[in-house]
Enzyme design. Sequence first.
Site, PDB file in Angstrom:
ATOM      1  N   ARG A 102     -26.298 -12.122  35.260  1.00 28.96           N
ATOM      2  CA  ARG A 102     -26.784 -10.768  35.519  1.00 28.96           C
ATOM      3  C   ARG A 102     -28.312 -10.731  35.552  1.00 28.96           C
ATOM      4  O   ARG A 102     -28.960 -11.244  34.642  1.00 28.96           O
ATOM      5  CB  ARG A 102     -26.283  -9.849  34.401  1.00 28.96           C
ATOM      6  CG  ARG A 102     -26.719  -8.420  34.495  1.00 28.96           C
ATOM      7  CD  ARG A 102     -25.940  -7.701  35.555  1.00 28.96           C
ATOM      8  NE  ARG A 102     -26.167  -6.266  35.520  1.00 28.96           N
ATOM      9  CZ  ARG A 102     -25.653  -5.449  36.433  1.00 28.96           C
ATOM     10  NH1 ARG A 102     -24.906  -5.914  37.408  1.00 28.96           N
ATOM     11  NH2 ARG A 102     -25.885  -4.153  36.361  1.00 28.96           N
ATOM     12  N   THR A 149       0.821  -1.215   0.000  1.00 31.22           N
ATOM     13  CA  THR A 149       0.000   0.000   0.000  1.00 31.22           C
ATOM     14  C   THR A 149       0.857   1.268   0.000  1.00 31.22           C
ATOM     15  O   THR A 149       1.909   1.328   0.648  1.00 31.22           O
ATOM     16  CB  THR A 149      -0.888   0.018   1.260  1.00 31.22           C
ATOM     17  OG1 THR A 149      -1.632  -1.191   1.290  1.00 31.22           O
ATOM     18  CG2 THR A 149      -1.829   1.210   1.271  1.00 31.22           C
ATOM     19  N   GLU A 164      -6.154  -6.227   4.164  1.00 31.08           N
ATOM     20  CA  GLU A 164      -6.335  -7.422   3.320  1.00 31.08           C
ATOM     21  C   GLU A 164      -7.482  -7.221   2.334  1.00 31.08           C
ATOM     22  O   GLU A 164      -8.161  -8.168   1.943  1.00 31.08           O
ATOM     23  CB  GLU A 164      -6.565  -8.682   4.171  1.00 31.08           C
ATOM     24  CG  GLU A 164      -5.308  -9.255   4.788  1.00 31.08           C
ATOM     25  CD  GLU A 164      -4.294  -9.719   3.752  1.00 31.08           C
ATOM     26  OE1 GLU A 164      -4.707 -10.138   2.676  1.00 31.08           O
ATOM     27  OE2 GLU A 164      -3.091  -9.621   4.031  1.00 31.08           O
ATOM     28  N   GLY A 174     -22.712  -1.193  31.336  1.00 35.61           N
ATOM     29  CA  GLY A 174     -21.533  -0.395  31.688  1.00 35.61           C
ATOM     30  C   GLY A 174     -20.302  -1.267  31.855  1.00 35.61           C
ATOM     31  O   GLY A 174     -19.188  -0.875  31.498  1.00 35.61           O
TER      32      GLY A 174
HETATM   33  C1  FAD Z   1      -3.523  -1.003  10.656  1.00 31.30           C
HETATM   34  C2  FAD Z   1      -3.248  -1.207   9.188  1.00 31.30           C
HETATM   35  C3  FAD Z   1      -2.296  -2.128   8.804  1.00 31.30           C
HETATM   36  C4  FAD Z   1      -1.980  -2.289   7.450  1.00 31.30           C
HETATM   37  N1  FAD Z   1      -0.965  -3.129   7.100  1.00 31.30           N
HETATM   38  C5  FAD Z   1      -0.536  -3.136   5.815  1.00 31.30           C
HETATM   39  C6  FAD Z   1       0.647  -3.843   5.453  1.00 31.30           C
HETATM   40  O1  FAD Z   1       1.306  -4.470   6.288  1.00 31.30           O
HETATM   41  N2  FAD Z   1       1.040  -3.809   4.151  1.00 31.30           N
HETATM   42  C7  FAD Z   1       0.338  -3.145   3.193  1.00 31.30           C
HETATM   43  O2  FAD Z   1       0.737  -3.152   2.042  1.00 31.30           O
HETATM   44  N3  FAD Z   1      -0.799  -2.458   3.513  1.00 31.30           N
HETATM   45  C8  FAD Z   1      -1.234  -2.428   4.792  1.00 31.30           C
HETATM   46  N4  FAD Z   1      -2.360  -1.701   5.130  1.00 31.30           N
HETATM   47  C9  FAD Z   1      -3.078  -0.973   4.094  1.00 31.30           C
HETATM   48  C10 FAD Z   1      -4.444  -1.543   3.782  1.00 31.30           C
HETATM   49  O3  FAD Z   1      -4.334  -2.770   3.111  1.00 31.30           O
HETATM   50  C11 FAD Z   1      -5.199  -0.484   2.960  1.00 31.30           C
HETATM   51  O4  FAD Z   1      -5.508   0.565   3.866  1.00 31.30           O
HETATM   52  C12 FAD Z   1      -6.450  -1.023   2.324  1.00 31.30           C
HETATM   53  O5  FAD Z   1      -6.125  -1.865   1.251  1.00 31.30           O
HETATM   54  C13 FAD Z   1      -7.368   0.092   1.804  1.00 31.30           C
HETATM   55  O6  FAD Z   1      -6.695   0.978   1.007  1.00 31.30           O
HETATM   56  P1  FAD Z   1      -6.831   2.572   1.264  1.00 31.30           P
HETATM   57  O7  FAD Z   1      -6.510   2.821   2.677  1.00 31.30           O
HETATM   58  O8  FAD Z   1      -6.040   3.256   0.233  1.00 31.30           O
HETATM   59  O9  FAD Z   1      -8.366   2.868   1.054  1.00 31.30           O
HETATM   60  P2  FAD Z   1      -9.074   3.316  -0.297  1.00 31.30           P
HETATM   61  O10 FAD Z   1      -8.808   2.306  -1.347  1.00 31.30           O
HETATM   62  O11 FAD Z   1      -8.760   4.736  -0.589  1.00 31.30           O
HETATM   63  O12 FAD Z   1     -10.591   3.212   0.135  1.00 31.30           O
HETATM   64  C14 FAD Z   1     -11.267   4.249   0.865  1.00 31.30           C
HETATM   65  C15 FAD Z   1     -12.772   4.033   0.717  1.00 31.30           C
HETATM   66  O13 FAD Z   1     -13.123   4.150  -0.663  1.00 31.30           O
HETATM   67  C16 FAD Z   1     -13.896   3.057  -1.082  1.00 31.30           C
HETATM   68  N5  FAD Z   1     -13.547   2.710  -2.462  1.00 31.30           N
HETATM   69  C17 FAD Z   1     -12.321   2.459  -2.987  1.00 31.30           C
HETATM   70  N6  FAD Z   1     -12.403   2.108  -4.273  1.00 31.30           N
HETATM   71  C18 FAD Z   1     -13.713   2.120  -4.590  1.00 31.30           C
HETATM   72  C19 FAD Z   1     -14.455   1.837  -5.776  1.00 31.30           C
HETATM   73  N7  FAD Z   1     -13.865   1.423  -6.896  1.00 31.30           N
HETATM   74  N8  FAD Z   1     -15.788   1.939  -5.718  1.00 31.30           N
HETATM   75  C20 FAD Z   1     -16.400   2.322  -4.590  1.00 31.30           C
HETATM   76  N9  FAD Z   1     -15.763   2.606  -3.455  1.00 31.30           N
HETATM   77  C21 FAD Z   1     -14.436   2.511  -3.446  1.00 31.30           C
HETATM   78  C22 FAD Z   1     -13.534   1.926  -0.141  1.00 31.30           C
HETATM   79  O14 FAD Z   1     -14.638   1.036   0.012  1.00 31.30           O
HETATM   80  C23 FAD Z   1     -13.229   2.647   1.168  1.00 31.30           C
HETATM   81  O15 FAD Z   1     -14.385   2.760   1.945  1.00 31.30           O
HETATM   82  C24 FAD Z   1      -2.691  -1.551   6.473  1.00 31.30           C
HETATM   83  C25 FAD Z   1      -3.672  -0.648   6.871  1.00 31.30           C
HETATM   84  C26 FAD Z   1      -3.935  -0.450   8.220  1.00 31.30           C
HETATM   85  C27 FAD Z   1      -4.939   0.582   8.613  1.00 31.30           C
END
Ligand code: FAD
Length: 678
Positions: free
Chosen positions: A346, A175, A459, A436
């Site tokens: 409870r 990502t 994922e 609570g």
């Molecule tokens: C705690 C944490 C750990 C992570 N660990 C890793 C890691 O180890 N390695 C790694 O590579 N990544 C990691 N990630 C990243 C994670 O996989 C991504 O955050 C995830 O894939 C979503 O991508 P984004 O954040 O860019 O969201 P976006 O893709 O920008 O999505 C934002 C919103 O837009 C919506 N959306 C997106 N595309 C569309 C579409 N075509 N149509 C309609 N709606 C859409 C989605 O449903 C979502 O609600 C991690 C993230 C977190 C928060």
Amino acid sequence: MSTETVPPSSAESLPGGAPPVPPGADADADVAQEAGEHGPRIDVAELTRFLDGRYAEVRNLVRVNLAEKAEILEQAETLSREEFRERVRDVVVEMAATGQTGMGFPEEYGGGGDIGASVAAFETLAYGDLSVLVKVGVQFGLFGGAILQLGTRRHHDAYLADLVTGRLMGCFAMTETGHGSNVQALGTVATYDVATQEFILTTHGRQARKDYIGNAARHAEVAVVFARLEVGGSDEGVHAFVVPIREQGTPLPGVGIEDDGAKMGLNGVDNGRLWFDGVRVPRTSLLNRFADVTPDGVYESAIENPNRRFFTMLGTLVQGRVCVGGAGINAAKVALAVAIRYAVRRRQFEATSDEQEELLLDYGLHQRRLFPLLAKTYALHFAQEVVAGQLHDVLSGIVDDEHARRELEARAAGTKALGTWHATATIQECREACGGAGYLAVNRFAALKADTDVFTTFEGDNHVLLQLVAKGLLTDYAGEFEELDQLGMVRFVAGMAVETVIERTNAHKLLERVKDLLPGGEEWDREAGLLDPDYQLAMLRFREEHMLAGVARRLKRAIDGGMNPGAVFSRVQDHVIAAARAHVERLVLEAFVEKVGTLPDGDLRTALQLLCSLHALGTIEADRAWFMEHGRLTVQRSKAISREVNGLCRKIRPLAVDLVDAFDVPVEMLRSPDLLGG
Ligand SMILES: Cc1cc2nc3c(=O)[nH]c(=O)nc-3n(C[C@H](O)[C@H](O)[C@H](O)COP(=O)(O)OP(=O)(O)OC[C@H]3O[C@@H](n4cnc5c(N)ncnc54)[C@H](O)[C@@H]3O)c2cc1C
């Protein structure tokens, strides 16, 4: 076996038993009928064995390890963020020494050589601290999985033995700040330099830096970095490279690392940002299972189509998705175990007696809130068992065909989406059900809520995943599948007759069969007993088929009318998601029905049939507006379903504690001493 004193209920109106409660039957009569009759009794140990399945031994090993490290649940609250991260790392390495985290790796590198076992171990780990779970997922699932699945012998020999023990910590850097879901649009570039036979990794701007990467902020020494490969001036698309990022705690030259800081949960995991300024790695750093670059700079791949290559590559990483779905389902079990066991201790308000107040679990409303969630947890458990089995077969080479692979990917996406949404909803409901007390950290919900929240996003974002499911359905996992992006899919569907789309889906064939099985012919939905699983399945199959046909029709009409494919897709997206969800809900119910069908006649089968019916009718009830709109539920029958759901809840009441005890969550993982009387 639970000991509370509630009249055992009747199993009379079970499939295969007496006829179902007819529409309009009097609810009081139903209660009277239940009282004084004996319902099924559950042998908890037998049910645990049934749930644990073929990997009972693995699950028990993890249970023991969790109990031994139980203090980590408290340490999550008391240690500083830095200290807790170190503690989590130590626990992960200690767990690796027991073999539980390496079960999916080949034996020659110290692994267990059993993919199914590794999924079972991971799922069970979700009973405990979820920072430990996620760090295990990052190290062994994402980092290790990428080396194993995308690399070849040289990478396996170089890294697997060390990463299996935790001696070498790594991260999975896919990502970027600018792109999460749309991986094909990543901005990090790896350019091949023929002169030195190296790749040069460069981050062009803030949007292209890697973000949220687990293990990156502190512990990883090596990263699997996803970057666009440029060879001889041409862009070959996204590929994965092994890149050393730090040595003895210090970032290597050209590597930028920044901590993502405090998060909503999972604060024992060191998520961070990475960027690269002309970092050079040898040519052999390319994970080259699907494509390679020769020393003199020629790009080679057995898969010619770049889209197909990309999706094949990503497809091998499906295990992470299966694991997170299973972890979500198991986290929901922890919440239900606490809430249901609390609700038989409870008491609030006198209700049925002047002598003492009523137990929470004897309130119809409390049953209504918790039991459908319990039933769905069982349903998802069995659906997860199916997808984990398919994963094992595909990744172990037991099944080796493209269609099965595509089906697995879609199923993994769908189960992950439903399983993790279910976790979020269940944990919240259970927290509220404990009043609570549910808000106190010692009672588990604070961590469960905070730590599982992001399961719906990482994922693969759940909404994006359901679109993947729909794509598979609409194209029937066609050979062209991998080559189709969303717009390609729209054009593909638009190019077919709607009937062809429908003919291709299994739902159609299954529904035809069910119509033959049920009484009433075309009126099958009016005549069949509500508790008949054929009726319940037919309803979900009908909904799936109808929704899918609707999507296909809308896509086709709009494209035929000259609309832009992107605009068409956007316009029907809610419908697409609904169809995908309907499909996955059908698969989940089928898994439950089929699993119960494997049990011999007896109390366990009777008890799980009750639960299965509750799940099925609860699912239909939740979407009754749709079924009524589409002529498959009369008002009278819809009301009868709600009555039946209430009746089933009453019948499950005496079984509820046994049903959660059978999850066998180690008591140390439940904590909640005041709630559970520990
Ligand atoms: C705690 C944490 C750990 C992570 N660990 C890793 C890691 O180890 N390695 C790694 O590579 N990544 C990691 N990630 C990243 C994670 O996989 C991504 O955050 C995830 O894939 C979503 O991508 P984004 O954040 O860019 O969201 P976006 O893709 O920008 O999505 C934002 C919103 O837009 C919506 N959306 C997106 N595309 C569309 C579409 N075509 N149509 C309609 N709606 C859409 C989605 O449903 C979502 O609600 C991690 C993230 C977190 C928060």
